[in-house]
Motif scaffolding. Structure first.
Motif, PDB file in Angstrom:
ATOM      1  N   ALA A 113       0.803  -1.220   0.000  1.00 30.99           N
ATOM      2  CA  ALA A 113       0.000   0.000   0.000  1.00 30.99           C
ATOM      3  C   ALA A 113       0.836   1.270   0.000  1.00 30.99           C
ATOM      4  O   ALA A 113       0.465   2.277  -0.623  1.00 30.99           O
ATOM      5  CB  ALA A 113      -0.928  -0.009   1.213  1.00 30.99           C
ATOM      6  N   ASN A 114       1.982   1.258   0.698  1.00 35.24           N
ATOM      7  CA  ASN A 114       2.824   2.461   0.719  1.00 35.24           C
ATOM      8  C   ASN A 114       3.241   2.893  -0.680  1.00 35.24           C
ATOM      9  O   ASN A 114       3.397   4.090  -0.949  1.00 35.24           O
ATOM     10  CB  ASN A 114       4.088   2.217   1.546  1.00 35.24           C
ATOM     11  CG  ASN A 114       3.810   2.126   3.033  1.00 35.24           C
ATOM     12  OD1 ASN A 114       2.897   2.770   3.541  1.00 35.24           O
ATOM     13  ND2 ASN A 114       4.583   1.314   3.726  1.00 35.24           N
ATOM     14  N   ASP A 115       3.406   1.923  -1.553  1.00 30.58           N
ATOM     15  CA  ASP A 115       3.874   2.222  -2.907  1.00 30.58           C
ATOM     16  C   ASP A 115       2.766   2.787  -3.794  1.00 30.58           C
ATOM     17  O   ASP A 115       3.031   3.240  -4.899  1.00 30.58           O
ATOM     18  CB  ASP A 115       4.460   0.949  -3.526  1.00 30.58           C
ATOM     19  CG  ASP A 115       5.524   0.334  -2.642  1.00 30.58           C
ATOM     20  OD1 ASP A 115       6.612   0.916  -2.543  1.00 30.58           O
ATOM     21  OD2 ASP A 115       5.248  -0.713  -2.027  1.00 30.58           O
ATOM     22  N   GLU A 116       1.524   2.778  -3.299  1.00 25.87           N
ATOM     23  CA  GLU A 116       0.396   3.335  -4.037  1.00 25.87           C
ATOM     24  C   GLU A 116      -0.062   4.675  -3.463  1.00 25.87           C
ATOM     25  O   GLU A 116      -0.892   5.357  -4.067  1.00 25.87           O
ATOM     26  CB  GLU A 116      -0.784   2.350  -4.022  1.00 25.87           C
ATOM     27  CG  GLU A 116      -0.477   1.005  -4.655  1.00 25.87           C
ATOM     28  CD  GLU A 116      -0.072   1.132  -6.117  1.00 25.87           C
ATOM     29  OE1 GLU A 116      -0.682   1.976  -6.832  1.00 25.87           O
ATOM     30  OE2 GLU A 116       0.854   0.420  -6.534  1.00 25.87           O
ATOM     31  N   PHE A 117       0.458   5.041  -2.308  1.00 23.08           N
ATOM     32  CA  PHE A 117       0.050   6.267  -1.631  1.00 23.08           C
ATOM     33  C   PHE A 117       0.487   7.488  -2.432  1.00 23.08           C
ATOM     34  O   PHE A 117       1.633   7.587  -2.869  1.00 23.08           O
ATOM     35  CB  PHE A 117       0.661   6.307  -0.230  1.00 23.08           C
ATOM     36  CG  PHE A 117       0.261   7.499   0.590  1.00 23.08           C
ATOM     37  CD1 PHE A 117      -1.056   7.679   0.976  1.00 23.08           C
ATOM     38  CD2 PHE A 117       1.208   8.431   0.983  1.00 23.08           C
ATOM     39  CE1 PHE A 117      -1.427   8.772   1.746  1.00 23.08           C
ATOM     40  CE2 PHE A 117       0.859   9.521   1.757  1.00 23.08           C
ATOM     41  CZ  PHE A 117      -0.464   9.695   2.135  1.00 23.08           C
ATOM     42  N   ALA A 118      -0.426   8.440  -2.647  1.00 18.77           N
ATOM     43  CA  ALA A 118      -0.148   9.601  -3.486  1.00 18.77           C
ATOM     44  C   ALA A 118      -0.764  10.861  -2.879  1.00 18.77           C
ATOM     45  O   ALA A 118      -1.508  10.796  -1.890  1.00 18.77           O
ATOM     46  CB  ALA A 118      -0.707   9.373  -4.895  1.00 18.77           C
ATOM     47  N   TYR A 119      -0.461  11.995  -3.480  1.00 13.85           N
ATOM     48  CA  TYR A 119      -0.989  13.275  -2.991  1.00 13.85           C
ATOM     49  C   TYR A 119      -2.514  13.236  -2.881  1.00 13.85           C
ATOM     50  O   TYR A 119      -3.089  13.788  -1.944  1.00 13.85           O
ATOM     51  CB  TYR A 119      -0.562  14.405  -3.940  1.00 13.85           C
ATOM     52  CG  TYR A 119      -1.224  15.728  -3.611  1.00 13.85           C
ATOM     53  CD1 TYR A 119      -0.687  16.576  -2.655  1.00 13.85           C
ATOM     54  CD2 TYR A 119      -2.401  16.103  -4.252  1.00 13.85           C
ATOM     55  CE1 TYR A 119      -1.309  17.780  -2.335  1.00 13.85           C
ATOM     56  CE2 TYR A 119      -3.035  17.303  -3.942  1.00 13.85           C
ATOM     57  CZ  TYR A 119      -2.478  18.131  -2.984  1.00 13.85           C
ATOM     58  OH  TYR A 119      -3.112  19.314  -2.671  1.00 13.85           O
ATOM     59  N   GLU A 120      -3.168  12.570  -3.807  1.00 15.83           N
ATOM     60  CA  GLU A 120      -4.630  12.532  -3.847  1.00 15.83           C
ATOM     61  C   GLU A 120      -5.245  11.859  -2.622  1.00 15.83           C
ATOM     62  O   GLU A 120      -6.430  12.034  -2.337  1.00 15.83           O
ATOM     63  CB  GLU A 120      -5.101  11.823  -5.120  1.00 15.83           C
ATOM     64  CG  GLU A 120      -4.853  12.605  -6.406  1.00 15.83           C
ATOM     65  CD  GLU A 120      -3.401  12.686  -6.809  1.00 15.83           C
ATOM     66  OE1 GLU A 120      -3.006  13.663  -7.494  1.00 15.83           O
ATOM     67  OE2 GLU A 120      -2.621  11.771  -6.424  1.00 15.83           O
ATOM     68  N   GLY A 136       8.680  11.643   6.624  1.00 15.05           N
ATOM     69  CA  GLY A 136       9.883  10.886   6.939  1.00 15.05           C
ATOM     70  C   GLY A 136      10.256   9.900   5.863  1.00 15.05           C
ATOM     71  O   GLY A 136      11.247   9.201   5.982  1.00 15.05           O
ATOM     72  N   SER A 137       9.468   9.828   4.809  1.00 13.58           N
ATOM     73  CA  SER A 137       9.643   8.774   3.803  1.00 13.58           C
ATOM     74  C   SER A 137       9.935   9.336   2.413  1.00 13.58           C
ATOM     75  O   SER A 137       9.730   8.650   1.419  1.00 13.58           O
ATOM     76  CB  SER A 137       8.375   7.913   3.738  1.00 13.58           C
ATOM     77  OG  SER A 137       7.933   7.560   5.017  1.00 13.58           O
ATOM     78  N   ALA A 138      10.404  10.586   2.331  1.00  8.86           N
ATOM     79  CA  ALA A 138      10.697  11.166   1.022  1.00  8.86           C
ATOM     80  C   ALA A 138      11.709  10.294   0.282  1.00  8.86           C
ATOM     81  O   ALA A 138      12.654   9.787   0.871  1.00  8.86           O
ATOM     82  CB  ALA A 138      11.235  12.583   1.184  1.00  8.86           C
ATOM     83  N   ASN A 139      11.490  10.111  -0.999  1.00 12.25           N
ATOM     84  CA  ASN A 139      12.268   9.258  -1.887  1.00 12.25           C
ATOM     85  C   ASN A 139      11.828   7.793  -1.804  1.00 12.25           C
ATOM     86  O   ASN A 139      12.204   6.993  -2.660  1.00 12.25           O
ATOM     87  CB  ASN A 139      13.777   9.346  -1.594  1.00 12.25           C
ATOM     88  CG  ASN A 139      14.615   8.500  -2.530  1.00 12.25           C
ATOM     89  OD1 ASN A 139      14.936   8.918  -3.630  1.00 12.25           O
ATOM     90  ND2 ASN A 139      14.983   7.297  -2.109  1.00 12.25           N
ATOM     91  N   GLY A 140      10.970   7.452  -0.820  1.00 11.35           N
ATOM     92  CA  GLY A 140      10.527   6.074  -0.666  1.00 11.35           C
ATOM     93  C   GLY A 140       9.056   5.871  -0.939  1.00 11.35           C
ATOM     94  O   GLY A 140       8.513   4.812  -0.634  1.00 11.35           O
ATOM     95  N   ILE A 141       8.389   6.898  -1.490  1.00  9.55           N
ATOM     96  CA  ILE A 141       6.962   6.792  -1.827  1.00  9.55           C
ATOM     97  C   ILE A 141       6.817   7.155  -3.306  1.00  9.55           C
ATOM     98  O   ILE A 141       6.626   8.322  -3.662  1.00  9.55           O
ATOM     99  CB  ILE A 141       6.100   7.728  -0.968  1.00  9.55           C
ATOM    100  CG1 ILE A 141       6.506   7.649   0.501  1.00  9.55           C
ATOM    101  CG2 ILE A 141       4.613   7.380  -1.109  1.00  9.55           C
ATOM    102  CD1 ILE A 141       5.777   8.600   1.388  1.00  9.55           C
ATOM    103  N   PRO A 142       6.909   6.183  -4.197  1.00  3.64           N
ATOM    104  CA  PRO A 142       7.029   6.469  -5.634  1.00  3.64           C
ATOM    105  C   PRO A 142       5.966   7.396  -6.201  1.00  3.64           C
ATOM    106  O   PRO A 142       6.262   8.233  -7.057  1.00  3.64           O
ATOM    107  CB  PRO A 142       6.939   5.072  -6.269  1.00  3.64           C
ATOM    108  CG  PRO A 142       7.354   4.130  -5.196  1.00  3.64           C
ATOM    109  CD  PRO A 142       6.907   4.737  -3.918  1.00  3.64           C
ATOM    110  N   LYS A 143       4.713   7.268  -5.744  1.00  8.76           N
ATOM    111  CA  LYS A 143       3.632   8.060  -6.337  1.00  8.76           C
ATOM    112  C   LYS A 143       3.425   9.411  -5.652  1.00  8.76           C
ATOM    113  O   LYS A 143       2.582  10.204  -6.097  1.00  8.76           O
ATOM    114  CB  LYS A 143       2.337   7.245  -6.344  1.00  8.76           C
ATOM    115  CG  LYS A 143       2.435   6.035  -7.268  1.00  8.76           C
ATOM    116  CD  LYS A 143       1.099   5.368  -7.495  1.00  8.76           C
ATOM    117  CE  LYS A 143       1.241   4.217  -8.505  1.00  8.76           C
ATOM    118  NZ  LYS A 143      -0.038   3.541  -8.782  1.00  8.76           N
TER     119      LYS A 143
END
Length: 323
Positions: A113-120, A136-143
């Motif tokens: 789920a973390n890899d799908e999390f986005a601004y929206e 705390g996860s900048a660069n680790g949340i692709p979307k």
């Protein structure tokens, strides 16, 4: 609300001790298995709550048993999870934390789920209730990385919030300037590790790294140096501040996040950034004494007591705050 953290929320499975050659062996016996929550954003949120701040989190978990572990642990520790999205389509990220005898650790992390999390997925009206927004996860949340992160921080700055950023490794374990550069002009406080900043900048000293980031307009840079403490600067005054050397190290998982929580707690209280660095070092030093990403973090009064008990490690001109 004092702080809203944004980013990864993970179910951690901490295994100790593992040997450096465990992948070459058929089997090994371990003494400890700890199942709890993890992830940079959730670690920082839990730690801030333990230190007495009013904290919420924006992130994504799955509708599964592992998401239940994450959510239950957050609630138990006083974190508002009303804006932690529960996805029916993606599983909660799981991190298998393999910890060596000396506390060094290695991660096996599932995609979820973390890899799908986005601004929206972020409710900006909720975020804007806080004094500080911490990712705390900048660069680790692709979307979210790149334009999404820049949009988040720009809106927060326009609303009068203090913005704070830490970075983490991506799916390849590395950090890239391109993932965060658009957001840096809207970043007040930057809290990376030395290893991460060498990757981001190609520089080899804290002083060179400071000069690299100067043009972005960041107000405070604190470079985490692990067992050596922290280098903290407001781009006018700079200083190395050592950590608490007598703290026994059982597990370094989450200690960078706990430093961030301690540092930001000091910011909320209006302390000088060098005092914030001392407090952040103390929170991290307490955390490394217990296995688990957040389990060693103490409350505010207990952390202040730890500093007083180890006051010899605090520079003399900074001791008054803690006595």
């Amino acid at each position: 609300m004092d702080i809203v953290t944004v980013g990864n929320a993970v179910c951690d499975m901490a295994l100790k001790p593992v040997t450096k050659d465990f992948m070459q062996r058929d089997s090994i016996r371990i003494k400890s298995v700890q199942n709890t929550s993890g992830g940079d954003a959730l670690n920082c949120a839990i730690d801030c709550s333990k230190l007495g701040l009013d904290v919420g989190i924006c992130g994504m978990i799955g509708q599964d048993m592992f998401g239940g572990v994450v959510k239950d642990n957050a609630v138990k520790n006083g974190v508002d999870v009303s804006h932690l999205v529960e996805s029916p389509d993606y599983m909660t990220n799981i991190s298998f934390v393999c910890i060596e005898e000396d506390g060094d650790r290695h991660f096996l992390v599932t995609i979820g789920a973390n890899d799908e999390f986005a601004y929206e997925h972020i409710d900006m009206d909720y975020v804007k209730q806080a004094k500080i927004v911490q990712i705390g996860s900048a660069n680790g949340i692709p979307k979210l990385d790149g334009p999404g992160l820049a949009r988040l921080f720009k809106e927060c700055k326009e609303a009068g919030l203090t913005t704070s950023m830490d970075v983490t490794g991506g799916l390849d374990g590395l950090v890239y300037l391109s993932a965060i550069e658009e957001a840096l002009p809207y970043t007040d406080i930057f809290l990376p590790s030395f290893y991460e900043t060498t990757q981001l900048t190609g520089k080899n000293t804290c002083e060179e790294i400071e000069e690299f980031f100067r043009p972005y307009g960041i107000k405070v840079l604190a470079i985490k140096l692990g067992g050596d403490g922290v280098y903290v600067t407001d781009f006018t005054n700079r200083r190395y501040i050592g950590t608490f050397k007598d703290a026994p190290v059982l597990d370094t998982t989450g200690c960078g996040d706990s430093f961030c929580a301690g540092f930001l707690t000091g910011i909320v209280k209006g302390w000088d950034i060098q005092e914030c660095a001392v407090f952040g070092n103390a929170v991290g030093s307490c955390n490394c004494q217990v296995i688990g990403a957040t389990l060693g973090v103490r409350n505010f009064d207990e952390t202040m007591a730890f500093i007083r008990e180890n006051i010899q490690f605090v520079p003399e001109d900074l001791r008054a705050r803690f006595l």
